[in-house]
Design a protein around this motif. Structure first.
Motif, mmCIF file in Angstrom:
data_model
loop_
_atom_site.group_PDB
_atom_site.id
_atom_site.type_symbol
_atom_site.label_atom_id
_atom_site.label_comp_id
_atom_site.label_asym_id
_atom_site.label_seq_id
_atom_site.Cartn_x
_atom_site.Cartn_y
_atom_site.Cartn_z
ATOM 1 N N MET A 88 0.815 -1.217 0.000
ATOM 2 C CA MET A 88 0.000 0.000 0.000
ATOM 3 C C MET A 88 0.848 1.267 0.000
ATOM 4 S SD MET A 88 -3.117 -0.677 2.651
ATOM 5 C CE MET A 88 -4.426 -1.850 2.333
ATOM 6 N N LEU A 89 2.039 1.165 0.552
ATOM 7 C CA LEU A 89 2.849 2.363 0.763
ATOM 8 C C LEU A 89 3.094 3.098 -0.558
ATOM 9 C CD1 LEU A 89 5.460 1.051 3.355
ATOM 10 C CD2 LEU A 89 3.292 2.222 3.763
ATOM 11 N N GLY A 90 2.833 4.416 -0.554
ATOM 12 C CA GLY A 90 3.041 5.268 -1.722
ATOM 13 C C GLY A 90 1.910 5.225 -2.733
ATOM 14 N N GLN A 91 0.908 4.373 -2.521
ATOM 15 C CA GLN A 91 -0.202 4.239 -3.457
ATOM 16 C C GLN A 91 -1.361 5.144 -3.027
ATOM 17 O OE1 GLN A 91 -0.199 2.323 -6.270
ATOM 18 N NE2 GLN A 91 1.963 1.907 -5.784
ATOM 19 N N PRO A 92 -2.091 5.725 -3.991
ATOM 20 C CA PRO A 92 -3.284 6.518 -3.654
ATOM 21 C C PRO A 92 -4.347 5.626 -3.035
ATOM 22 C CG PRO A 92 -2.587 6.904 -5.916
ATOM 23 C CD PRO A 92 -1.807 5.739 -5.441
ATOM 24 N N LEU A 93 -5.059 6.158 -2.062
ATOM 25 C CA LEU A 93 -6.106 5.403 -1.391
ATOM 26 C C LEU A 93 -7.157 4.924 -2.386
ATOM 27 C CD1 LEU A 93 -7.115 4.457 1.408
ATOM 28 C CD2 LEU A 93 -8.483 6.544 1.508
ATOM 29 N N ALA A 94 -7.379 5.727 -3.444
ATOM 30 C CA ALA A 94 -8.430 5.410 -4.420
ATOM 31 C C ALA A 94 -8.166 4.087 -5.131
ATOM 32 C CB ALA A 94 -8.538 6.536 -5.447
ATOM 33 N N LYS A 95 -6.891 3.663 -5.219
ATOM 34 C CA LYS A 95 -6.564 2.412 -5.892
ATOM 35 C C LYS A 95 -6.636 1.202 -4.956
ATOM 36 C CE LYS A 95 -3.448 4.310 -9.428
ATOM 37 N NZ LYS A 95 -2.087 4.202 -10.006
ATOM 38 N N LEU A 96 -6.843 1.452 -3.658
ATOM 39 C CA LEU A 96 -6.678 0.379 -2.679
ATOM 40 C C LEU A 96 -7.995 -0.106 -2.080
ATOM 41 C CD1 LEU A 96 -3.598 1.859 -0.791
ATOM 42 C CD2 LEU A 96 -3.582 0.237 -2.690
ATOM 43 N N VAL A 97 -8.931 0.800 -1.830
ATOM 44 C CA VAL A 97 -10.141 0.437 -1.100
ATOM 45 C C VAL A 97 -11.279 0.201 -2.079
ATOM 46 C CG1 VAL A 97 -9.387 1.726 0.904
ATOM 47 C CG2 VAL A 97 -10.859 2.838 -0.773
ATOM 48 N N PRO A 98 -12.314 -0.549 -1.655
ATOM 49 C CA PRO A 98 -13.470 -0.769 -2.536
ATOM 50 C C PRO A 98 -14.142 0.544 -2.906
ATOM 51 C CG PRO A 98 -13.492 -2.309 -0.691
ATOM 52 C CD PRO A 98 -12.423 -1.323 -0.395
ATOM 53 N N ALA A 99 -14.803 0.529 -4.056
ATOM 54 C CA ALA A 99 -15.451 1.748 -4.559
ATOM 55 C C ALA A 99 -16.511 2.253 -3.585
ATOM 56 C CB ALA A 99 -16.059 1.458 -5.933
ATOM 57 N N GLU A 100 -17.243 1.327 -2.929
ATOM 58 C CA GLU A 100 -18.289 1.747 -1.984
ATOM 59 C C GLU A 100 -17.697 2.562 -0.845
ATOM 60 O OE1 GLU A 100 -19.291 -2.147 -3.907
ATOM 61 O OE2 GLU A 100 -17.609 -1.354 -2.735
ATOM 62 N N LEU A 101 -16.546 2.126 -0.339
ATOM 63 C CA LEU A 101 -15.920 2.841 0.764
ATOM 64 C C LEU A 101 -15.363 4.170 0.284
ATOM 65 C CD1 LEU A 101 -14.933 3.005 3.673
ATOM 66 C CD2 LEU A 101 -12.925 1.665 3.009
ATOM 67 N N LEU A 102 -14.757 4.169 -0.881
ATOM 68 C CA LEU A 102 -14.196 5.412 -1.415
ATOM 69 C C LEU A 102 -15.288 6.454 -1.628
ATOM 70 C CD1 LEU A 102 -11.500 6.635 -2.364
ATOM 71 C CD2 LEU A 102 -12.110 5.930 -4.682
ATOM 72 N N LEU A 103 -16.438 6.025 -2.138
ATOM 73 C CA LEU A 103 -17.549 6.938 -2.365
ATOM 74 C C LEU A 103 -18.060 7.501 -1.042
ATOM 75 C CD1 LEU A 103 -19.513 8.211 -4.402
ATOM 76 C CD2 LEU A 103 -20.973 6.203 -4.113
ATOM 77 N N ALA A 104 -18.143 6.670 -0.026
ATOM 78 C CA ALA A 104 -18.628 7.126 1.278
ATOM 79 C C ALA A 104 -17.635 8.083 1.929
ATOM 80 C CB ALA A 104 -18.875 5.925 2.183
ATOM 81 N N LEU A 105 -16.317 7.908 1.654
ATOM 82 C CA LEU A 105 -15.306 8.763 2.283
ATOM 83 C C LEU A 105 -15.102 10.075 1.533
ATOM 84 C CD1 LEU A 105 -12.529 6.111 3.133
ATOM 85 C CD2 LEU A 105 -14.131 7.177 4.719
ATOM 86 N N GLU A 106 -15.588 10.182 0.326
ATOM 87 C CA GLU A 106 -15.274 11.335 -0.520
ATOM 88 C C GLU A 106 -15.716 12.650 0.105
ATOM 89 O OE1 GLU A 106 -15.898 12.852 -5.145
ATOM 90 O OE2 GLU A 106 -16.723 10.932 -4.491
#
Length: 818
Positions: free
Chosen positions: A181-199
């Motif tokens: 995970m290190l150095g990677q954008p969060l958007a590439k790592l977590v499920p889309a549902e979680l990313l949408l909720a965190l936006e």
């Protein structure tokens, strides 16, 4: 003095120098700083580094055949010195040159000549810096371990939203290990549902307020709780975002279950087997389930708002007084309360039943009592069963008399009263005479019925204050409290003996039973129940010895005799275990030609010192204790083995073995004899069993069946001691016997007593008429032998021909001792 408050443990310092003056100066500067070790060259320094942990190394740059930096590098590759601090010592020009070296990282310098204060300060500074670095590394390590163990995901994002730290080393949360995970954008790592909720929460963080939210996930953790907060630099600009996520799936499921449980509570309460009533804080009924309606007689609609005492009135089991309802106790004391098994519920119709109840207060969110719940059950049957169990625990199941436990309690109480009032008590031990034979004669259930009749008849003769207890089998104990004298106990014993004289009836069968009674007294014989019972047992044993059907009082002389009996019994059992039994043989001789026609096998026992014990001492005890059965088997086995041994030597000698009454009724007798004959190879015709008349007439039908079975095996039977028992022409005609043995009591006085001669002549004539063989016992004189021959009895047994001797001493050719 050196202040070592910054250093938790005394550091170890290695000085590497071969210059005496320098070493002395360094030692003077550092002796209070830590433990000093010395090395004269690089080789010694490396050797020490392999054995000791070093915190600081002070070394001379000008060591012969050695480079200071090379030694530092070598020490840094040793486990004990990998993290040590280093100070290089040298003249000013070498130190100035060293400062320009590209390898100087992590190394301090000290010029010569040594300034002690400067040296000490540099050492303390280096050691303190080393300790702080170690503390920081430890804190970083502990923090990392703590974060790794958290049941949550912790991630740190930089200003561009890239992951700079994550504690999910194994990738349990999103399937990606933290290292990837290190150095990677969060958007590439977590499920889309979680990313949408965190936006949106991430966009609103600029105001400085942290954000929390729940996110439902279609896969992985079902429900997440996310907490987001800003991390600012000391100067104020945004440094990054801290993201904390917790799996709350289990908690959400529990909340849902509680809701469902609450919805189904009413239905469940109506389905359970216990009665449930709820009240408010004033004790007024607010709910009644179906079972409670049935037990109280109150329908829920009629009971709502009524006091608990009206719907559920409780009375004391003893006396019927009103009881405080446990609901009141729960409301007042804010604790669980119950009336256990002592309460009786009176229903609306007036019917009463035993109940067991328990009330618990109900608290609201503020911790105040808002009501109570009482749960109760109808235990009328359980209470009746408990009373029955209590009764059975103290009474004999067959006769309903007090058992040993209750008897001992009553004896102890009687002793207390007798000591206080200076009165006497008596304890009687009663045993039904020959009951084992009767029990074997009839079925066990019939024997139990007889014991019940015996118990009822004995109890009818006692006072209300007396106690009769069955101890088991055919043994009873009678307690006579507060008697005036031993004579009074004797009179009661006579009443009990007299009560047994009338026959007992069982269907069409009639039984004449007698008892033997042993009596011990307080305070004359003992002052505790255990000794009183033991002394009564001693006296009862004497009553049996004296002929049964009588009572005997305890005395010290009786106890000595019983102790001797117990000692003999122990010797008897030891002799069996140690194989100290022997079989002697006495010849049966034809007086006409002096030939041996048979032998009688006779058991002998030796004590622990090898001395022979008289059979008259141990045989009656063996019969009484039942040991005669295994002992008899020993005689059978050895006699058959010996007869077979004589047979292999060319001598066909019939061996006679005495069979006791207990052996004769033993159901394994026939199998035992058949097995022994089969094992030894002895023909059945060479084995004769000697049985007394009394054994045969005890149960004539069973005896005849056994005798016929023995005849089928080929074993012959002799009636031993004929003429002293229950002689009957009818029995002799009926039974399958082959030989009559004339008892020695008639032979002993036959030369001088006309009656004995007449009896012998009658037995001989009877035997000849029935075609039976005859053997005369106890022949000791030639005149007796001559007279017996003239009467028609030719086979003799007695000391005139041979005493009982071991087989090696028996002369089979002449029938006399070799």
């Amino acid at each position: 003095m050196f202040d070592d408050s910054l250093i938790l443990s005394r550091p170890v310092i290695l000085i590497v120098d071969n210059t005496v003056s320098t070493v002395q100066d360094l030692g003077a500067a550092l002796e209070e700083v830590g433990e000093l070790l010395l090395a004269a060259d690089a080789s010694q320094a490396l050797q020490i580094a392999q054995q000791r942990r070093l915190d600081l190394v002070v070394l001379n740059m000008g060591l012969p055949q050695s480079d200071g930096y090379a030694l530092v590098e070598a020490l840094r590759h040793q486990p004990y010195t990998a993290h040590a601090a280093y100070i290089l010592v040298g003249p000013q020009d070498s130190i100035a040159l060293a400062h320009t070296s590209p390898h100087k990282g992590g190394v301090d310098f000290l010029t010569t000549p040594i300034d002690i204060d400067t040296c000490r300060l540099k050492a303390i500074s280096r050691l303190s810096l080393k300790r702080r670095c170690e503390d920081m590394a430890r804190v970083r390590r502990d923090l990392g371990q703590l974060l790794q163990r958290l049941p949550a995901l912790v991630a740190y994002l930089d200003g561009q939203g890239c992951v700079r730290y994550c504690n999910d080393a194994a990738g349990d949360w999103f399937g990606i290990p933290a290292a990837n995970m290190l150095g990677q954008p969060l958007a590439k790592l977590v499920p889309a549902e979680l990313l949408l909720a965190l936006e949106q929460p991430l966009q609103r963080l600029g105001a400085g307020e942290p954000a929390s939210l729940e996110v439902a996930m279609p896969r992985g953790p079902a429900t997440l709780h996310a907490h987001i907060s800003l991390v600012a630099n000391a100067g104020g600009p945004l440094a990054g975002v801290l993201l904390l996520m917790v799996d709350i799936s289990a908690r959400k499921a529990a909340d849902l279950a509680r809701l469902q449980e609450k919805d189904g509570l009413a239905m469940a309460l109506n389905c359970i087997g216990d009665a449930v009533i709820m009240t408010d804080a004033r004790g007024l009924v607010s709910y009644v389930n179906t079972v409670a309606e049935q037990l109280t007689g109150w329908a829920e609609a009629d009971s709502l708002g009524r006091p608990i005492e009206q719907v559920m009135p409780l009375l004391q089991a003893a006396g019927g007084a009103a009881m405080t309802n446990p609901v009141r106790l729960a409301l007042r004391g804010q604790r669980i309360a119950g009336a256990a098994m002592s309460g009786v519920l009176q229903s609306r119709s007036g019917a009463c039943r035993s109940v067991k109840d328990s009330a618990v207060p109900v608290l609201n969110q503020q911790g105040d009592v808002s009501g109570a719940i009482i749960v109760f059950q109808d235990i009328s049957e359980a209470r009746a069963m408990a009373l029955k169990v209590t009764h059975l625990a103290h009474h004999d199941a067959l006769t309903n008399l007090p058992n040993r436990l209750l008897l001992l309690d009553r004896v102890d109480r009687a002793l207390q009263v007798a000591r206080r009032n200076r009165t006497a008590i008596a304890v009687m031990l009663l045993d039904v005479d020959h009951f084992k034979f009767i029990n074997d004669l009839v079925s066990h259930s019939a024997g139990d019925t007889l014991l019940q009749q015996v118990a009822a008849r004995l109890q009818a003769q006692l006072r209300a204050s007396d106690t009769i207890s069955r101890q088991g089998g055919d043994e009873f104990v009678v307690l006579l409290p507060e008697i005036r004298s031993a004579e009074q106990a004797g009179l009661i014993a006579e009443k009990l003996l007299e009560a047994m004289r009338a026959p007992f009836h069982l269907g069409d069968a009639r039984f004449n039973l007698t008892i033997s009674i042993g009596i011990s007294l307080f305070p004359d014989d003992s002052d505790d129940h255990e000794t009183l019972l033991r002394h009564a047992d001693v006296a009862m044993y004497r009553a049996k010895q004296d002929g049964r059907n009588r009572a005997r009082f305890f005395s010290a002389e009786l106890e000595d005799q019983v102790l001797s009996r117990h000692l003999l019994e122990r010797h008897l059992r030891d002799a069996m275990a140690s194989q100290r039994f022997e079989v002697f043989y006495q010849a049966k001789v034809n007086a006409l030609d002096g030939s041996t026609v048979g032998v009688e096998a006779l058991i002998r026992m030796r004590d622990g010192e090898g001395r022979l014990v008289s059979p008259a001492q141990f045989i009656p005890l063996a019969e009484e204790t039942g040991l005669i059965v295994p002992i008899g088997k020993i005689v059978l086995e050895r006699a058959c083995q010996q007869a077979q041994q004589w047979r292999t030597q060319g001598r066909e000698i019939k061996v006679s073995v005495n069979i006791s009454a207990l052996q004769f009724v033993d159901e394994d007798l026939l199998h035992t004899i058949a097995s022994i004959l089969d094992d030894t190879g002895l023909p059945a015709g060479l084995l004769e069993l000697e049985i007394t008349e009394g054994t045969l007439v005890e149960d004539a039908e069973a005896a005849q069946a056994t005798l016929l079975a023995l005849a089928q095996l080929g074993v012959t039977v002799s009636i031993d001691d004929f003429g002293t028992g229950y002689s009957s022409l009818a029995y002799l005609k009926r039974f399958s016997v082959h030989t009559l043995k004339i008892d020695q009591s008639f032979v002993r006085e036959m030369l001088t007593d006309r009656s004995d001669r007449a009896i012998i002549q009658a037995i001989i004539t009877l035997g000849q008429a029935l075609g039976l063989k005859l053997v005369a016992e106890g022949v000791e004189h030639q005149q007796q032998a001559d007279m017996l021959v003239s009467m028609g009895c030719h086979v003799m047994q007695g000391f005139l021909y041979s005493r009982p001797v071991p087989p090696a001493e028996l002369d089979l050719d002449h029938g006399v001792v070799a």
